[in-house]
Design a protein around this motif. Structure first.
Motif, short mmCIF file in Angstrom:
data_model
loop_
_atom_site.label_atom_id
_atom_site.label_comp_id
_atom_site.label_asym_id
_atom_site.label_seq_id
_atom_site.Cartn_x
_atom_site.Cartn_y
_atom_site.Cartn_z
N VAL A 99 0.76 -4.16 -4.53
CA VAL A 99 -0.70 -4.25 -4.42
C VAL A 99 -1.08 -4.70 -3.02
CG1 VAL A 99 -2.76 -5.47 -5.20
CG2 VAL A 99 -1.10 -4.66 -6.88
N ASP A 100 -0.40 -5.73 -2.52
CA ASP A 100 -0.73 -6.27 -1.20
C ASP A 100 -0.54 -5.23 -0.11
OD1 ASP A 100 -1.54 -8.22 0.60
OD2 ASP A 100 0.47 -9.09 0.80
N ARG A 101 0.45 -4.36 -0.25
CA ARG A 101 0.69 -3.36 0.79
C ARG A 101 0.05 -2.00 0.46
NH1 ARG A 101 4.96 0.30 0.91
NH2 ARG A 101 6.22 0.45 -1.00
N ARG A 102 -0.86 -2.03 -0.49
CA ARG A 102 -1.69 -0.85 -0.79
C ARG A 102 -0.88 0.30 -1.36
NH1 ARG A 102 -4.55 0.82 4.38
NH2 ARG A 102 -5.59 2.23 2.94
N PHE A 103 0.06 -0.02 -2.25
CA PHE A 103 0.89 0.98 -2.90
C PHE A 103 0.99 0.61 -4.38
CE2 PHE A 103 5.12 2.72 -4.11
CZ PHE A 103 4.91 4.05 -3.79
N ASP A 128 -5.08 -13.74 7.09
CA ASP A 128 -5.71 -13.91 8.40
C ASP A 128 -5.44 -12.68 9.25
OD1 ASP A 128 -7.13 -15.67 10.33
OD2 ASP A 128 -5.27 -15.44 11.47
N GLY A 129 -6.48 -11.88 9.46
CA GLY A 129 -6.32 -10.66 10.25
C GLY A 129 -5.25 -9.73 9.68
N GLU A 130 -5.19 -9.62 8.37
CA GLU A 130 -4.10 -8.89 7.73
C GLU A 130 -4.05 -7.44 8.20
OE1 GLU A 130 -2.27 -7.70 3.35
OE2 GLU A 130 -4.26 -8.57 3.48
N GLY A 131 -2.85 -7.01 8.53
CA GLY A 131 -2.63 -5.61 8.90
C GLY A 131 -3.43 -5.16 10.09
N PRO A 145 -6.00 -3.22 5.75
CA PRO A 145 -4.74 -3.54 6.44
C PRO A 145 -3.87 -2.30 6.58
CG PRO A 145 -5.25 -5.21 4.79
CD PRO A 145 -6.24 -4.10 4.59
N THR A 146 -3.22 -2.16 7.71
CA THR A 146 -2.44 -0.96 7.99
C THR A 146 -1.24 -1.30 8.85
OG1 THR A 146 -2.60 1.33 8.77
CG2 THR A 146 -3.76 -0.35 10.06
N GLY A 147 -0.34 -0.34 9.02
CA GLY A 147 0.82 -0.54 9.89
C GLY A 147 1.99 -1.17 9.17
N SER A 148 2.75 -1.98 9.88
CA SER A 148 3.94 -2.61 9.33
C SER A 148 3.55 -3.77 8.42
CB SER A 148 4.85 -3.12 10.44
OG SER A 148 5.32 -2.05 11.23
N TYR A 149 4.12 -3.79 7.23
CA TYR A 149 3.92 -4.90 6.31
C TYR A 149 4.87 -6.03 6.68
CZ TYR A 149 3.24 -7.30 1.80
OH TYR A 149 2.95 -8.23 0.84
N PHE A 150 4.49 -7.25 6.37
CA PHE A 150 5.25 -8.40 6.87
C PHE A 150 6.46 -8.77 6.03
CE2 PHE A 150 2.33 -10.21 3.83
CZ PHE A 150 2.99 -11.31 3.28
#
Length: 486
Positions: free
Chosen positions: A103-107, A294-297, A449-454
């Protein structure tokens, strides 16, 4: 301050026709009705059952909204506030469960057990509120004597709003007939869900407007008039919100204009049972499954790095509580809900003002928008509470007045940043990000949020809403979402 608090005291017998866990309530507001201790099964079709039916609907709505914690943690579960905050930019995952990481990484996967339970609880809340409204119509000797009917219709309306705002287009809405048989529903498009919500809010408004305000003297009439005004405010906020989602800004403005800034309808939590705990507090501070973002993605709002009294965030250093359940991710906690008993706003006059500010912006009246926003900053509503990050154990207090906005820069950016701060952790942000794409033409990856997930070398995917869980494919009318558009 006009505040409607809905307290639930203890679990009582299940109500068969809505599968609702009825909770005896102690209501501290102007919508009070007589509260019995226990309703015996044989009395469920009498007026004496209405308080318990109402309590069950409130309990089910609260479980679907702010909930009790996080699935997999001491028998608790999360609701729309935590899950929609996780898919948006409010929250990050601080633990190990794959469902929440996805969910957090939009998948978001359709076969995830956590999100299936969250969807099921919202569907249950919808059905519970609508059954309660039907019972008020059937059993109440006089629906003008208390606001139960109006309240139940409004809660039903808000469930449709949450389905429209947080899920894909094509959500099936099933029901149970008079014989108790399941009647599979057709998938409803997002606009149809919102139209249904508006229908419920309009019915609620009519029921509230019909409330008795008679009395021999002005002093006798005054509290009844105030109660009717408050009862009408709940569906009015709902109407404004649903029309805002539809892009009907002038209509939303008209509904919002009728609501006093002091109005607040909240659901409350307590310590009587685990089910009744505040789930936002438990899911983050206690179970450490969710943390403040904080400023996610790269696109998310800087909730931590730009300090704001409306979004108080802190971290406990020097102990195991400094990291999340995964023993790695820094655990930042929120201080809007400071304990298990903290109440949660559902509809407020604050939101009504923010909707009016957006209507002004849409009408080209940027100065009018800033006037409304700065009035809120100069006199924050007393129901917006905040703890002290430097001293987390200090009891929360109303947010103090803030400096006026400069009036420069993008009006849209300013408005949505103000909405993000004021409406933080109340299940609004996901819808706002979707509206920035749908109504304001923003690129999806510029707001989500986009790009590399943490974590785990993963990347953010592309989801902007929740799919309908795979369980619903048992419905022969339903295959899967009609679309996943914002």
């Amino acid at each position: 301050m006009t505040t409607h608090t809905l307290q639930r005291a203890r679990l009582v017998r299940a109500i068969a026709f809505c599968a609702a866990c009825a909770l005896v309530v102690t209501a501290c507001h102007t919508l009070d009705v007589t509260q019995p201790d226990i309703i015996q099964p044989g009395n469920l079709q009498s007026p004496s059952a209405l308080p318990t039916i109402r309590a069950g609907a409130i309990g089910d709505f609260t479980m679907s909204y702010s909930a009790s914690g996080a699935q997999g943690s001491s028998g608790t579960t999360e609701g729309q506030i935590l899950t929609s905050g996780l898919l948006s930019d409010e929250l990050i995952n601080t633990e190990t469960f794959p469902d929440r990481i996805n969910v957090d990484r939009r998948f978001v996967e359709i076969n995830g057990a956590t999100m299936a339970n969250v969807f099921r609880n919202l569907s249950k809340a919808r059905r519970s509120a609508e059954v309660a409204a039907a019972n008020f119509r059937a059993l109440s000797p006089d629906t003008t004597k208390d606001a139960g009917l109006s309240e139940m219709l409004s809660l039903a309306g808000f469930t449709y709003v949450l389905l429209a705002e947080n899920y894909c287009s094509g959500v099936p809405v099933s029901n149970v007939d008079a014989s108790g048989n399941l009647v599979f529903g057709q998938p409803l498009k997002t606009a149809e869900l919102l139209d249904t919500a508006i229908n419920r809010f309009n019915q609620s408004l009519l029921a509230a407007a019909a409330l008795d305000t008679s009395g021999a003297t002005p002093a006798a009439r005054a509290p009844k008039i105030a109660a009717r005004r408050a009862a009408m405010s709940l569906p009015s906020v709902g109407l404004a919100r649903a029309n805002l989602d539809l892009g009907q800004f002038a209509t939303a403005n008209m509904a919002a204009a009728t609501v006093a800034t002091t109005f607040s309808y909240v659901v409350t939590h307590d310590l009587n049972t685990t089910r009744q705990n505040n789930g936002v507090y438990k899911g983050s501070r206690v179970f450490k499954r969710y943390g403040m973002a904080d400023g996610e993605g790269g696109s998310g709002l800087p909730y931590r790095s730009v300090v704001d009294p409306r979004t108080p965030i802190y971290r406990i250093l020097g102990t195991s509580d400094s990291v999340g359940f995964d023993n790695k991710t820094p655990q930042y906690n929120q201080l809007r809900y400071v304990d298990e008993k903290a109440s949660v706003t559902v509809a407020t006059g604050l939101e009504a003002r923010l909707i009016q500010a957006e209507a002004a912006l849409q009408a080209g009246d940027t100065a009018g928008m800033y006037t409304i926003l700065n009035a809120l900053r100069a006199a924050p509503p007393s129901y917006i509470l905040a703890g002290v990050p430097a001293s987390p154990s200090t009891p929360p207090t109303p947010v103090a007045p803030m400096a006026a906005l400069s009036g420069t820069g993008s009006g849209v950016d300013t408005l949505f940043a103000e909405r993000a701060r004021w409406l933080w952790l109340t299940a609004h942000r996901l819808s706002d990000l979707r509206r920035l794409i749908r109504q304001y033409g923003r690129a999806t990856e510029s707001v989500f949020p986009t790009g590399s997930y943490f974590k785990q070398g993963l990347v953010y995917a592309t989801d902007v809403n929740f799919p309908v869980p795979i369980d619903e494919q048992n419905n022969p009318n339903f295959q899967q979402c009609l679309d996943r558009n914002p």
